[in-house]
Design a protein around this motif. Structure first.
Motif, PDB file in Angstrom:
ATOM      1  N   PHE A   1      59.472   6.677   8.087  1.00  0.00           N
ATOM      2  CA  PHE A   1      58.790   6.067   7.763  1.00  0.00           C
ATOM      3  C   PHE A   1      58.297   5.778   7.132  1.00  0.00           C
ATOM      4  N   MET A   2      57.192   5.427   6.298  1.00  0.00           N
ATOM      5  CA  MET A   2      56.076   4.362   5.966  1.00  0.00           C
ATOM      6  C   MET A   2      55.940   4.076   4.659  1.00  0.00           C
ATOM      7  N   GLN A   3      55.166   1.905   5.018  1.00  0.00           N
ATOM      8  CA  GLN A   3      55.159   1.929   3.861  1.00  0.00           C
ATOM      9  C   GLN A   3      54.152   2.133   2.910  1.00  0.00           C
ATOM     10  N   CYS A   4      53.782   2.232   1.560  1.00  0.00           N
ATOM     11  CA  CYS A   4      52.361   2.599   0.932  1.00  0.00           C
ATOM     12  C   CYS A   4      52.288   1.570   0.287  1.00  0.00           C
ATOM     13  N   VAL A   5      50.700   0.818   0.190  1.00  0.00           N
ATOM     14  CA  VAL A   5      51.059  -0.334  -0.513  1.00  0.00           C
ATOM     15  C   VAL A   5      49.780   0.242  -1.748  1.00  0.00           C
ATOM     16  N   ALA A   6      50.243  -0.172  -2.976  1.00  0.00           N
ATOM     17  CA  ALA A   6      49.229   0.203  -4.429  1.00  0.00           C
ATOM     18  C   ALA A   6      48.745  -1.036  -5.067  1.00  0.00           C
ATOM     19  N   SER A   7      47.346  -0.773  -5.225  1.00  0.00           N
ATOM     20  CA  SER A   7      47.376  -2.359  -6.354  1.00  0.00           C
ATOM     21  C   SER A   7      46.680  -1.474  -7.469  1.00  0.00           C
ATOM     22  N   LYS A   8      47.323  -2.500  -8.788  1.00  0.00           N
ATOM     23  CA  LYS A   8      46.970  -1.752  -9.889  1.00  0.00           C
ATOM     24  C   LYS A   8      45.128  -1.407 -10.250  1.00  0.00           C
ATOM     25  N   GLY A   9      44.893  -2.566  -8.895  1.00  0.00           N
ATOM     26  CA  GLY A   9      43.206  -2.078  -9.394  1.00  0.00           C
ATOM     27  C   GLY A   9      42.722  -1.103  -8.633  1.00  0.00           C
ATOM     28  N   ASP A  10      42.989  -0.622  -7.319  1.00  0.00           N
ATOM     29  CA  ASP A  10      42.990   0.348  -6.906  1.00  0.00           C
ATOM     30  C   ASP A  10      43.076   1.816  -7.780  1.00  0.00           C
ATOM     31  N   VAL A  11      44.006   1.475  -8.126  1.00  0.00           N
ATOM     32  CA  VAL A  11      44.723   3.061  -8.447  1.00  0.00           C
ATOM     33  C   VAL A  11      44.643   2.715  -9.692  1.00  0.00           C
ATOM     34  N   GLY A  12      44.379   2.493 -10.856  1.00  0.00           N
ATOM     35  CA  GLY A  12      44.404   2.080 -12.251  1.00  0.00           C
ATOM     36  C   GLY A  12      45.054   1.707 -12.918  1.00  0.00           C
ATOM     37  N   ASP A  13      45.503   1.694 -14.014  1.00  0.00           N
ATOM     38  CA  ASP A  13      46.705   1.276 -14.772  1.00  0.00           C
ATOM     39  C   ASP A  13      47.676   2.426 -15.137  1.00  0.00           C
ATOM     40  N   GLU A  14      47.044   3.058 -15.057  1.00  0.00           N
ATOM     41  CA  GLU A  14      48.278   4.425 -15.464  1.00  0.00           C
ATOM     42  C   GLU A  14      48.920   5.359 -14.351  1.00  0.00           C
ATOM     43  N   THR A  15      48.340   5.308 -13.078  1.00  0.00           N
ATOM     44  CA  THR A  15      49.059   5.521 -12.196  1.00  0.00           C
ATOM     45  C   THR A  15      50.146   4.723 -11.598  1.00  0.00           C
ATOM     46  N   PHE A  16      49.478   3.154 -11.988  1.00  0.00           N
ATOM     47  CA  PHE A  16      50.289   1.719 -11.358  1.00  0.00           C
ATOM     48  C   PHE A  16      51.857   2.413 -11.993  1.00  0.00           C
TER      49      PHE A  16
END
Lengths: 431, 431
Positions: free
Chosen positions: B44-59
């Motif tokens: 199990f792994m925690q994955c951290v995504a910020s809007k800035g890094d992945v873009g609005d649509e993906t987020f």
């Protein structure tokens, strides 16, 4: 525990006195020297006893030993290039455990039916010894390969409420008032564990009540079945290639003596290295037609077609993209050709035919659901399987490798009845 | 094959960009940062995504993901002592494979019956993940131990014409017009292969139609059964001790994370080192009587007695020399005491009870032959077994280790239904 010595380790004990615990397979005496052929389950060894060394009483008792008498032989290991295993035992003492009754299997020729009736004893003879020791190496090599690649062994059930591949060849039993069937494949359950554990395999018996009496069929046979989440047809073709290569190599390395007993042409096995030839089903049909076979595109290959195809290649050949009607309901469609599926069979060379069958599994819920209905399968029994497409479906693929067919090929023997300790065949479940 | 990355190998990829292919187990979003809990079957792994890094649509798509949706997450592995596995993924891209339908198993409590009905999905949860990964390590460790000691794995049949241990709990099927029974143990066949190969084992499913509904019983369970020619009771007690120790050690080494998930007291497992305490059956009865149990010398121990006994020791205890009437017909008599047999059971500590049963086998033809008649067993079906005493009989011994009971003990869980992927129990054979 007391130190045990085994014939397979004789090279490690040269010029030392050891005790072999085994059975007599053959004997001849000159009156002063007696040559005892002894087996201990790990190998065969010539033990040479002189009257002077062991004494009159022991010598005379040894001369009366019958085939398969059990005995402990103590002596010094000598290197001897002329001896079958490269070593012989210079005997100092013999301890007879039991003088056997007259053994039914003699060095003369016996019919197959007689030998099969005495399978529990037949497995002691050198040819069966070789085949079954190779079987055991094949199983270990298959598991070691998958373990080293991070696969988890997770067992699938024998008793199931529903049929995986057709209902005509199922064994039935009563399960506390319900009808149950004996498993023909662990694959559907493997798909569930693959979604939970990524890379899995099961290894166990499969049971098919097939009325076929051929040299390629057993009622009870063993399969090793890996299944991988997030994998496609190409991924499993590569893994199959690597796994089969690793298994053949392991037999060459650990069972050289057994291959020699079987007079196997090991150059044929040494040639088994990636890449294996890959042809489509459609190309295979063209080969068959050119060879003059009366075969129509669409049906599955039988033993005859597989023999023709597998004789044309020096290595196992991967035949991929079989027509939908030739494969089970769960095969994924080829997105580039609606008539065929993302399936693959591996045919062993030298006419041996199919040893591996597999493919990519249908990923889409509605397509799979339609197929279940088309095949008139009891929907209730497959809801759990459909759940795998409702909750995080992913591309996935897997295959099943038939242990007995694989062993028959590696051993170069014609009939698979010799590749399992106690074969179950049409009208044969004894001993 | 393309390089695959798995969560269990995260430590090898620190500061590198990898893609994890898995399923979403949980998610929370702050509106700018989203925390995705992803499992891939290996961890199990925690994955951290910020809007800035992945873009609005993906987020925004990620925010709408449901539990068990399948997805590929690309990002850089960061060491983070606070993260459950010690690493987290700093996400650069998310590729959604499927948005799952509403998942039936939620973080709230569910009843056992509901979870068992959804066993194909329940195995995805962290506790079941831990138990079944330990199961797989247990199987591998058992085989590796025996392989390293020169044992050959040789399979024994599922379909047999006769019963090994009593006839009341047999599953029956029709075998081309004949009656066949599903195997309850490979032992009798093991004795034949041991006479041919010296040291053997089988590992496969055993089937017992027992009407018992206890936390220690499964209808379909797996056993690993070694058998050794030229071995006695002491030899197998030593091997059992070494094998169980090796298996426990292997779990401690390779499944530390899983034992942590289960909150297992590993000190109890670390204490499992030879020698194990050994007591006779008669001494065990005295212990029971002193503990106030109403128990008569002569019968076999039930779950209750085993619990009392196994709670008195810090390690597994070997209880040897059971009375004849408490053990099957093939047990060797104790030459020093006609009332008892050369049998041994191993009871796991902490109240778990029997995990191994075995003993030395009757060697003498006429004694065995009398027993077969006394037990009113169909003589014709056992002639092959008697043959093993006609043709080179030797002292031999073996045992069976129950995989599920062993796993339950090592995991420290109460009910064995969680120790096999698809348990078969009284009135339960689905999914």
């Amino acid at each position: 525990m007391r130190t045990r010595y085994y014939i397979e380790d004789a090279a490690r004990h040269v010029d030392r006195e050891i005790t072999i615990e085994g059975w007599l397979t053959n004997m001849r005496s000159s009156g002063k020297i007696i040559f005892l052929q002894v087996r201990d389950g790990t190998g065969f060894m010539q033990c040479v006893a002189s009257k002077g060394d062991v004494g009159d009483e022991t010598f005379e008792a040894a001369e009366k030993l019958t085939q398969e008498s059990s005995l402990r032989v103590t002596g010094t290991v000598r290197e001897d290039a002329r001896a079958p295993g490269g070593h012989e035992l210079s005997v100092s003492a013999i301890d007879v455990v039991q003088v056997a009754e007259e053994y039914p299997i003699t060095p003369k020729e016996h019919g197959t039916s007689f030998l099969m009736d005495h399978r529990h004893l037949w497995i002691r003879s050198s040819r069966q010894f070789a085949v079954l020791r190779i079987r055991s190496a094949v199983m270990t090599a298959a598991r070691n390969f998958l373990d080293s690649r991070g696969f988890l062994e997770l067992d699938t059930p024998i008793l199931t409420p529903s049929a995986c591949e057709g209902t005509t060849t199922l064994f039935e039993t009563e399960y506390f008032g319900e009808r149950a069937y004996l498993s023909q494949s662990g694959q559907l359950y493997n798909e569930a564990t693959a979604m939970a554990f990524g890379r899995v395999y099961c290894c166990g018996p499969s049971l098919r009540a097939e009325k076929a009496k051929t040299r390629r069929h057993l009622i009870e046979f063993w399969q090793i079945e890996p299944e991988i989440a997030y994998a496609d047809l190409n991924d499993i073709m590569e893994i199959e290639e690597e796994m089969v290569t690793a298994m053949v190599r392991s037999v060459l390395e650990t069972r050289a003596n057994e291959l020699r007993i079987l007079e196997r042409d090991v150059d044929r096995l040494r040639a088994v290295e990636p890449p294996f030839p890959r042809i489509t089903y459609t190309e295979a049909v063209e080969i068959l037609k050119k060879a003059g076979a009366d075969f129509e595109w669409g049906s599955d290959f039988g033993a005859e077609e597989e023999t023709v195809l597998s004789e044309r290649f020096q290595k196992p050949v991967l035949v991929h993209r079989y027509p939908r009607e030739a494969k089970p309901f769960y095969m994924e469609d080829d997105p580039d050709d609606a008539d065929v599926t993302l399936s693959v069979d591996m045919l062993a060379p030298e006419g041996y035919g199919e040893i591996v069958g597999g493919g990519q599994r249908l990923k889409d819920l509605s397509t799979l659901s339609t197929r279940v209905d088309e095949e008139k399968m009891p929907r209730d029994d497959y809801e759990w399987y459909l759940d795998l497409r409702r909750y995080g479906t992913v591309p996935h693929a897997g295959f099943g490798l038939g242990i007995e067919r694989f062993v028959a090929w590696v051993c170069g023997i014609r009939h698979i009845r010799e590749t399992i300790p106690f074969p179950r065949m049409l009208n044969r479940m004894r001993p």
